[in-house]
Scaffold this active site. Structure first.
Site, PDB file in Angstrom:
ATOM      1  N   GLU A  41     -60.956  10.111  -2.892  1.00  0.00           N
ATOM      2  CA  GLU A  41     -59.651  10.765  -2.945  1.00  0.00           C
ATOM      3  C   GLU A  41     -59.204  11.454  -1.657  1.00  0.00           C
ATOM      4  O   GLU A  41     -58.839  12.639  -1.666  1.00  0.00           O
ATOM      5  CB  GLU A  41     -59.626  11.782  -4.105  1.00  0.00           C
ATOM      6  CG  GLU A  41     -59.779  11.145  -5.469  1.00  0.00           C
ATOM      7  CD  GLU A  41     -59.604  12.119  -6.624  1.00  0.00           C
ATOM      8  OE1 GLU A  41     -59.365  11.668  -7.751  1.00  0.00           O
ATOM      9  OE2 GLU A  41     -59.712  13.358  -6.400  1.00  0.00           O
ATOM     10  N   GLU A  46     -61.568   6.548 -11.990  1.00  0.00           N
ATOM     11  CA  GLU A  46     -61.517   7.814 -12.735  1.00  0.00           C
ATOM     12  C   GLU A  46     -60.325   7.761 -13.676  1.00  0.00           C
ATOM     13  O   GLU A  46     -59.221   7.354 -13.281  1.00  0.00           O
ATOM     14  CB  GLU A  46     -61.393   9.031 -11.806  1.00  0.00           C
ATOM     15  CG  GLU A  46     -62.619   9.318 -10.959  1.00  0.00           C
ATOM     16  CD  GLU A  46     -62.501  10.642 -10.208  1.00  0.00           C
ATOM     17  OE1 GLU A  46     -61.704  11.512 -10.644  1.00  0.00           O
ATOM     18  OE2 GLU A  46     -63.194  10.794  -9.187  1.00  0.00           O
TER      19      GLU A  46
END
Length: 414
Positions: A207, A307
């Site tokens: 991320e 995720e």
């Protein structure tokens, strides 16, 4: 005979022209078999919302991440707490249960500090012994392990789960930190390259905050190319799992396609971190989940939703950071409540039958949608006090099936 000889020559030329395609053999048939997995969140990288007791037990509200966990405590005290956590939060029994649930992958977040701590960095090390255990346990139970570098020096996003919470990340502004991160990836590749059947994928950075602008995106794109395993697909069977940096998938069209083998895209899909999404009703959550299928199906790399969760609110205690409230019930500063968090998180015994039925439908809608790509890895296996996020709790209380292909609502996205 001349025609036959010509055909044989063409075959030989064709084979010699494509050595990387023939030699690249990852430890899993990505693209033909679906990835079905779960994250081991909060184990080797602390997260306050996953294990709030570890932070509460410090008695210090300034300890909000793993950096401050080492900075604001006596070393021996912090080390003892971490070692106890590492030994108990995830064990081989968890790997056995994950395999028994019909899953084939686990994604393991780990921080850069497990490999190299620099001067003035208060991190406590010792995680590599548990990475070794995880590889052994995955092998024992025929699971594939993704090693995910969840935190880089200087932080790539400023999130507490990068190790160091800060208002603005600095990793992308410091070439030394970028080089350190790349060196760590090369270390990981060399550690596990011979074990690609068990560790088929390395994710070089979780991320990175691409929403911070062009500098971050420019650095990230270069880093994805520089961290490509060994610089040549003929030298490694390890897949590189790059992250979309919070950009629309169309931004990455054609990136690392030509001249590369074994590159996959990781995208994370949540529906509670914007005011619009957290206010959705049940049908709107399901509809948005289903809407992702077409873009995943059309993407030009293997694409894994690395995720996601059947949780639909940000009610889990400290999900938005230690001492921070939630958008959903208006306890986050500057927000207006959409509803009550009672019965939405915490212990699943407080969940209504209607809520658990919705979670089953929402879980299935996401699985159906994400399998239009290369598959999925749910966040997360377990949490101390947030059963809405826990795969383990979902199995126990029935909103996740014991076999992930056993769907009760197979037409929910039709």
């Amino acid at each position: 005979m001349p025609l036959l000889n010509s055909l044989l020559s063409l075959v030989v030329l064709g084979l010699s022209a494509a050595p990387s395609v023939l030699s690249f053999q990852p430890g899993f048939n990505y693209g033909s078999e679906k990835v079905r997995g779960v994250n081991l969140g909060g184990w080797l990288v602390l997260e306050p919302w996953i294990t709030p007791s570890i932070f509460q037990n410090t008695g210090n509200s300034a300890i909000v991440d793993e950096w401050t966990f080492g900075e604001y405590q006596d070393y021996d005290t912090a080390l003892a707490a971490l070692q106890n956590h590492w030994n108990s939060w995830i064990t081989e029994d968890d790997f056995e249960a994950i395999a028994a649930a019909g899953l084939n992958h686990v994604r393991l977040p780990i921080g850069y500090w497990a490999f190299a701590v620099g001067p003035g960095e208060p991190y406590i090390t010792g995680q590599l012994d548990y990475l070794d255990k995880a590889i052994t346990w995955a092998s024992n139970h025929n699971l594939k392990l993704i090693i995910d570098l969840h935190g880089a020096p200087g932080s790539q996003n400023g999130f507490d789960n990068s190790g160091q919470k800060m208002p603005y990340p600095t990793w992308q502004t410091n070439q030394t930190d970028i080089d350190r991160t790349n060196d760590i990836i090369k270390t990981i590749v060399s550690m596990v390259d011979s074990e690609y059947q068990t560790v088929p994928i390395i994710a070089p950075l979780n991320e990175p905050a691409g929403y911070n602008g062009t500098q971050m995106l420019s650095v990230v794109k270069q880093y994805w190319q520089d961290s490509y395993p060994d610089g040549s697909s003929t030298e490694s069977n390890t897949v590189e799992l790059i992250h979309d940096a919070f950009q629309d998938l169309s931004y990455w069209d054609g990136f690392m396609v030509d001249g590369y083998d074994g590159v996959a895209m990781d995208t994370h899909i949540y529906q509670m971190f914007t005011y619009q999404q957290v206010a959705y009703n049940y049908s709107e959550h399901i509809s948005e989940a289903c809407s992702h299928g077409s873009s995943l199906a059309d993407f030009d790399l293997w694409i894994i939703v690395g995720e996601w969760t059947p949780a639909s609110t940000d009610c889990a205690t400290w999900l938005n950071g230690r001492g921070t409230g939630a958008r959903y019930d208006g306890t986050l500063s500057g927000t207006t409540a959409d509803g009550s968090c009672t019965g939405k998180t915490g212990n699943a015994t407080t969940f209504s039958t209607e809520y658990k039925q919705f979670m089953r439908q929402y879980w299935e809608a996401q699985v159906i949608s994400y399998e239009k790509g290369s598959g999925w890895i749910q966040w997360t296996w377990k949490a101390e006090n947030a059963d809405d996020w826990s795969y383990q709790a979902g199995l126990e209380y029935g909103w996740i099936p014991q076999d992930p292909t056993n769907l009760e609502y197979p037409n929910i996205c039709d």
